[in-house]
Design a protein around this motif. Structure first.
Motif, PDB file in Angstrom:
ATOM      1  N   THR A  63       0.639   4.106  -2.854  1.00 48.06           N
ATOM      2  CA  THR A  63      -0.015   5.356  -2.437  1.00 48.06           C
ATOM      3  C   THR A  63       0.356   6.572  -3.292  1.00 48.06           C
TER       4      THR A  63
ATOM      5  N   TRP B 238      -4.990  -0.742  -4.478  1.00 45.18           N
ATOM      6  CA  TRP B 238      -4.698   0.151  -3.351  1.00 45.18           C
ATOM      7  C   TRP B 238      -5.799   0.066  -2.303  1.00 45.18           C
TER       8      TRP B 238
ATOM      9  N   VAL C 292       0.839  -1.204   0.000  1.00 40.81           N
ATOM     10  CA  VAL C 292       0.000   0.000   0.000  1.00 40.81           C
ATOM     11  C   VAL C 292       0.874   1.254   0.000  1.00 40.81           C
TER      12      VAL C 292
END
Length: 301
Positions: free
Chosen positions: A54, A189, A50
């Motif tokens: 990001t 995500w 993640v």
């Protein structure tokens, strides 16, 4: 298209598929090698992924993320993340409790469970699909039956791997719904983020150690992130632009012998001879199921 251009397309696709199979094959051996709790490894592989995604998700994909937050695609992405957490929370412990070869083979039954979900929804399955299911179930029963004579822990590991396959089937079905509207980056995500939050909560609730590991364990976790979590899936997604989903699905089955070889070569885990016929039968059944499904779709068109 001439022969030269065909070769130019085939070579990158073949390379991508080779890298992808090697990447996902390393997953189970790395989990078995890492001297850390399976739930913690699951959290870190998703959490780090993640962090990597990001800047893209909140940069170029920011508008899409906002749309997802207000629509059904976002809901499906979150639900997919919940089931992905269930998948990791069952399959990854099975690798540490049992053998790499058996855990990888049993989790490879995911397409079979997806077929059974489709049948329960009223979709027709071809005869080859049911034959494949029968072979896969027989192979799983054979391999698990062998483990009955080994230990209760080995049987428990088999059950966890099968539960992991079921969770993966639901995860894939939900992901397909989300991907209708969302790009790969935005979907992953949201999905990985949800999964990481759930796994972090579980780790904190059960006081699972999230740090204090040796350098080899952190290297294994980073290898999982770079390999199976990001590189493997990305290469398979690239290959899908140039070859059929059936081809990719069958090639993913190479993870089973690939993981078994790496576990033997690197971890000295020799698959039990009694379980090998069952594992081969299981993989053959899944392959028959996938190919049968593809032929049925072509006939219906």
């Amino acid at each position: 298209m001439n022969v030269r251009s065909s070769a130019q397309v085939a070579a990158p696709t073949a390379l991508a598929l080779t890298v992808a199979v090697l990447a996902v094959s390393s997953s189970a051996p790395l989990i078995a090698f890492a001297a850390a709790p399976a739930l913690a490894i699951a959290f870190w592989r998703n959490g780090i992924a993640v962090v990597v995604l990001t800047p893209i998700a909140l940069g170029p994909r920011r508008a899409e993320v906002r749309r997802a937050a207000r629509g059904p695609a976002g809901v499906f992405s979150v639900l997919a993340g919940l089931t992905l957490a269930a998948h990791f929370a069952t399959w990854m412990p099975s690798v540490q409790l049992g053998s790499v070869a058996t855990a990888t083979a049993l989790v490879a039954t995911q397409p079979v469970w997806q077929g059974l979900i489709a049948a329960a929804q009223g979709r027709r399955l071809p005869a080859a699909g049911w034959i494949g299911i029968g072979l896969a179930v027989a192979g799983a029963a054979w391999a698990t039956g062998v483990d009955v004579g080994v230990s209760a822990q080995a049987v428990f590991a088999d059950v966890l791997a099968l539960l992991g396959a079921m969770a993966a089937a639901v995860y894939t079905a939900l992901g397909e719904r989300a991907r209708v509207e969302l790009s790969t980056t935005t979907y992953t995500w949201i999905c990985y983020g949800t999964c990481a939050v759930v796994l972090l909560a579980v780790c904190l609730a059960f006081d699972v150690d999230l740090g204090g590991y040796d350098g080899g364990t952190w290297a294994a976790i980073l290898g999982l992130v770079a390999g199976a979590q990001l590189l493997g899936h990305s290469m398979f997604n690239y290959a899908l632009q140039h070859t059929s989903a059936t081809t990719v699905s069958v090639l993913i089955l190479l993870e089973v012998p690939g993981a078994a070889f790496l576990a033997w070569w690197w971890l000295d885990q020799v698959p039990r001879a009694e379980s090998l016929p069952g594992l081969l039968l299981l993989v053959a059944g899944v392959a028959v199921f996938i190919l049968g499904q593809a032929s049925f779709k072509l006939i219906r068109r």
